[in-house]
Design a protein around this motif. Structure first.
Motif, short mmCIF file in Angstrom:
data_model
loop_
_atom_site.label_atom_id
_atom_site.label_comp_id
_atom_site.label_asym_id
_atom_site.label_seq_id
_atom_site.Cartn_x
_atom_site.Cartn_y
_atom_site.Cartn_z
N PRO A 3 -10.69 8.83 -7.05
CA PRO A 3 -11.59 7.78 -6.58
C PRO A 3 -12.08 8.07 -5.17
O PRO A 3 -11.57 8.94 -4.48
CB PRO A 3 -10.72 6.52 -6.62
N ARG A 4 -13.09 7.32 -4.75
CA ARG A 4 -13.64 7.50 -3.41
C ARG A 4 -12.62 7.10 -2.36
O ARG A 4 -11.88 6.13 -2.53
CB ARG A 4 -14.91 6.66 -3.26
N ALA A 5 -12.58 7.83 -1.28
CA ALA A 5 -11.60 7.58 -0.22
C ALA A 5 -11.86 6.23 0.44
O ALA A 5 -13.01 5.86 0.68
CB ALA A 5 -11.64 8.70 0.81
N ASN A 6 -10.78 5.51 0.76
CA ASN A 6 -10.89 4.26 1.51
C ASN A 6 -11.11 4.50 2.99
O ASN A 6 -11.65 3.65 3.70
CB ASN A 6 -9.60 3.43 1.34
N TRP A 7 -10.68 5.67 3.45
CA TRP A 7 -10.72 5.96 4.89
C TRP A 7 -10.70 7.47 5.07
O TRP A 7 -10.03 8.18 4.34
CB TRP A 7 -9.51 5.32 5.56
N LYS A 8 -11.48 7.94 6.04
CA LYS A 8 -11.45 9.35 6.40
C LYS A 8 -11.31 9.47 7.91
O LYS A 8 -11.88 8.68 8.67
CB LYS A 8 -12.73 10.07 5.95
N GLY A 9 -10.52 10.44 8.33
CA GLY A 9 -10.30 10.63 9.76
C GLY A 9 -9.43 11.85 9.99
O GLY A 9 -9.57 12.87 9.31
N PHE A 10 -8.47 11.71 10.94
CA PHE A 10 -7.62 12.84 11.30
C PHE A 10 -6.17 12.40 11.34
O PHE A 10 -5.85 11.26 11.67
CB PHE A 10 -8.04 13.40 12.67
N LEU A 11 -5.29 13.33 10.99
CA LEU A 11 -3.85 13.14 11.11
C LEU A 11 -3.39 14.01 12.26
O LEU A 11 -3.69 15.21 12.29
CB LEU A 11 -3.15 13.55 9.81
N ARG A 12 -2.67 13.40 13.22
CA ARG A 12 -2.31 14.15 14.40
C ARG A 12 -0.83 14.02 14.72
O ARG A 12 -0.27 12.92 14.77
CB ARG A 12 -3.13 13.69 15.62
N THR A 26 -2.37 2.56 -5.80
CA THR A 26 -2.14 1.60 -6.89
C THR A 26 -3.46 0.94 -7.26
O THR A 26 -4.42 1.00 -6.50
CB THR A 26 -1.12 0.52 -6.49
N SER A 27 -3.47 0.31 -8.43
CA SER A 27 -4.69 -0.35 -8.90
C SER A 27 -4.33 -1.54 -9.78
O SER A 27 -3.37 -1.48 -10.55
CB SER A 27 -5.56 0.63 -9.68
N GLU A 28 -5.09 -2.61 -9.66
CA GLU A 28 -4.93 -3.79 -10.51
C GLU A 28 -6.07 -3.90 -11.52
O GLU A 28 -6.08 -4.80 -12.35
CB GLU A 28 -4.91 -5.06 -9.63
N TYR A 113 -0.71 4.44 0.00
CA TYR A 113 -1.94 5.23 -0.11
C TYR A 113 -1.57 6.71 -0.24
O TYR A 113 -0.54 7.15 0.29
CB TYR A 113 -2.81 5.06 1.14
N TYR A 114 -2.42 7.45 -0.95
CA TYR A 114 -2.27 8.90 -0.99
C TYR A 114 -3.11 9.50 0.13
O TYR A 114 -4.23 9.07 0.38
CB TYR A 114 -2.75 9.46 -2.33
N GLN A 303 -4.32 8.53 -20.62
CA GLN A 303 -4.05 8.10 -19.25
C GLN A 303 -4.96 6.94 -18.88
O GLN A 303 -6.11 6.86 -19.32
CB GLN A 303 -4.32 9.28 -18.28
N ARG A 304 -4.43 6.03 -18.07
CA ARG A 304 -5.26 4.95 -17.57
C ARG A 304 -6.35 5.51 -16.67
O ARG A 304 -6.13 6.47 -15.95
CB ARG A 304 -4.41 3.97 -16.76
#
Length: 307
Positions: A3-12, A26-28, A113-114, A303-304
Motif C-alpha cells: 500500500p501507499r506509504a503513510n509517511w516518508k522521511g529519514f531514519l537517523r 494492520t488493517s480493519e 507500522y512497517y 490472502q486477504r
C-alpha cells in the motif's frame, strides 16, 4: 503491491541516516461493515452539520473547533491558530535511546507500522541500523511527527525490515489503582493452585494467530449469505448460564474436562480460519449454498487484500 506509504522521511542514528517509508502494519478494511439505511425507502442515510440550537444547516467554511470550558461555554480555536502551533515535521525519525523490550509497558503500545528503505539508496545504512538493534537485542526509541503531533516510536527488527510501534504518553495511560483498590485480598490455598497449574499445563501451547477464528465475522458472512439466498433466519438458542458455588469443585471438574479430549484420542475439529479470505465467501450467485461454493475453491489459501 504494498500500500501507499503513510509517511516518508529519514531514519537517523547519530550521523548514520537513510531514507525510509512507513506503512500501516494492520488493517480493519477487511471486516464486514454496514451502511445506515432508511427502512422505508432503502436509501442510505446522509448526515448534515446543523446548529444544535437553531437546527439550521451550517456550511463547512463556518465550522470551527471549540474547547468546552463548561456547559454551553466554549473557547473558539481557528484553523490558522492551530497551524501556528503545529509541529513542523523534520521528516526524520531520530533514535534517542535503546531499551530492553521488557521495559515497555504493554499499555503504552498503540499501533504498529512497517518501515523499509525508500528508494534504491540507503539500504546499507538501513541494514547497519537494523542489525545493530538486532545484535544488541534492544528496542530503539525515537520520535516522529505525524499529523502535526510528535509521537514516541519503538523500533524493532523484523526479517529484512523494521517494525515501528507508536507509544502513548504517560498522561494517556490511566492508573490501575482506581480500578484495583477495591479488589479483595484473598488467600489462595496450595490445593487450589495445584489444580489451577494442572489446568494451565493441560492447555499449554504456543501462540499462533492462525488457530483463532473471528466467530462474529464468520457469523456475519453466514447471515448475509443466507439473506442473499432468500433463506429464513432462525434465531439460535442460547446456552443456559451455570452458577458455580464451590470453587474447588469447579477446579476439579475443569481438570477432568481438559483431560477428556486427550483420552478420547479424536482429532480436534478445525474451524474456518479468519485468514482464509472471509470476503470471498460472499457469493454473487443466488441460491448456491456456501459449502458448495467453498468446495470448488483451490487448495491454496487465498490472502486477504491489504489496505
Amino acid at each position: 503491491m504494498a500500500p501507499r506509504a503513510n509517511w516518508k522521511g529519514f531514519l537517523r542514528l547519530s550521523l548514520v541516516t537513510c531514507p525510509v517509508a512507513l506503512y500501516p502494519a494492520t488493517s480493519e478494511s477487511e471486516k464486514i461493515s454496514f451502511n445506515q439505511l432508511n427502512r422505508q425507502t432503502g436509501h442510505r442515510i446522509k448526515y448534515l452539520n446543523v446548529d444544535a440550537d437553531t437546527g439550521d444547516e451550517v456550511p463547512n467554511e463556518d465550522i470551527v473547533k471549540g474547547y468546552q470550558l463548561e456547559k454551553d461555554q466554549f473557547i473558539e480555536v481557528t484553523k490558522e491558530e492551530l497551524e501556528e502551533i503545529a509541529l513542523e515535521s523534520t521528516r526524520t525519525i531520530e533514535i534517542d535511546e535503546f531499551v530492553d523490550r521488557s521495559d515497555i509497558d504493554p499499555r503504552y503500545l498503540i499501533r504498529p507500522y512497517y518501515i523499509r528503505p525508500d528508494g534504491k539508496v540507503g539500504h546499507d545504512a538501513f541494514a547497519v541500523i537494523r542489525e545493530t538493534i538486532r545484535e544488541m537485542d534492544k528496542v530503539a526509541i525515537g520520535r516522529v511527527v505525524l499529523t502535526n503531533r510528535e509521537h514516541i516510536i519503538a523500533l524493532e527488527p523484523m526479517d529484512k525490515g523494521l517494525v515501528g510501534t507508536l507509544l502513548r504518553y504517560p498522561y494517556e495511560v490511566r492508573s490501575e489503582q482506581e480500578y484495583f483498590d477495591e479488589i479483595q485480598d484473598v488467600k489462595v490455598t496450595k490445593d487450589m493452585l495445584d489444580l489451577a497449574r494442572h489446568i494451565v499445563n493441560q492447555k499449554a501451547g504456543r501462540f499462533d494467530p492462525e488457530k483463532f477464528e473471528d466467530h462474529y465475522e464468520t457469523a456475519l458472512i453466514d447471515l448475509i449469505n443466507q439473506k442473499r439466498a432468500g433463506k429464513p433466519i432462525t434465531p439460535k438458542s442460547k446456552p443456559a448460564a451455570t452458577n458455580v458455588v464451590d470453587l474447588m469443585e469447579a477446579l476439579r471438574r475443569s481438570v477432568g474436562k481438559e483431560a477428556a479430549p486427550a483420552k478420547a484420542g479424536k482429532p480436534a475439529k478445525k474451524g474456518r480460519k479468519a485468514s482464509a479470505g472471509q470476503k470471498e465467501m460472499l457469493m454473487p450467485i443466488e441460491g448456491k449454498k456456501p459449502k458448495e461454493a467453498a468446495a470448488k475453491k483451490p487448495a491454496a489459501k487465498p490472502q486477504r487484500k491489504s489496505a
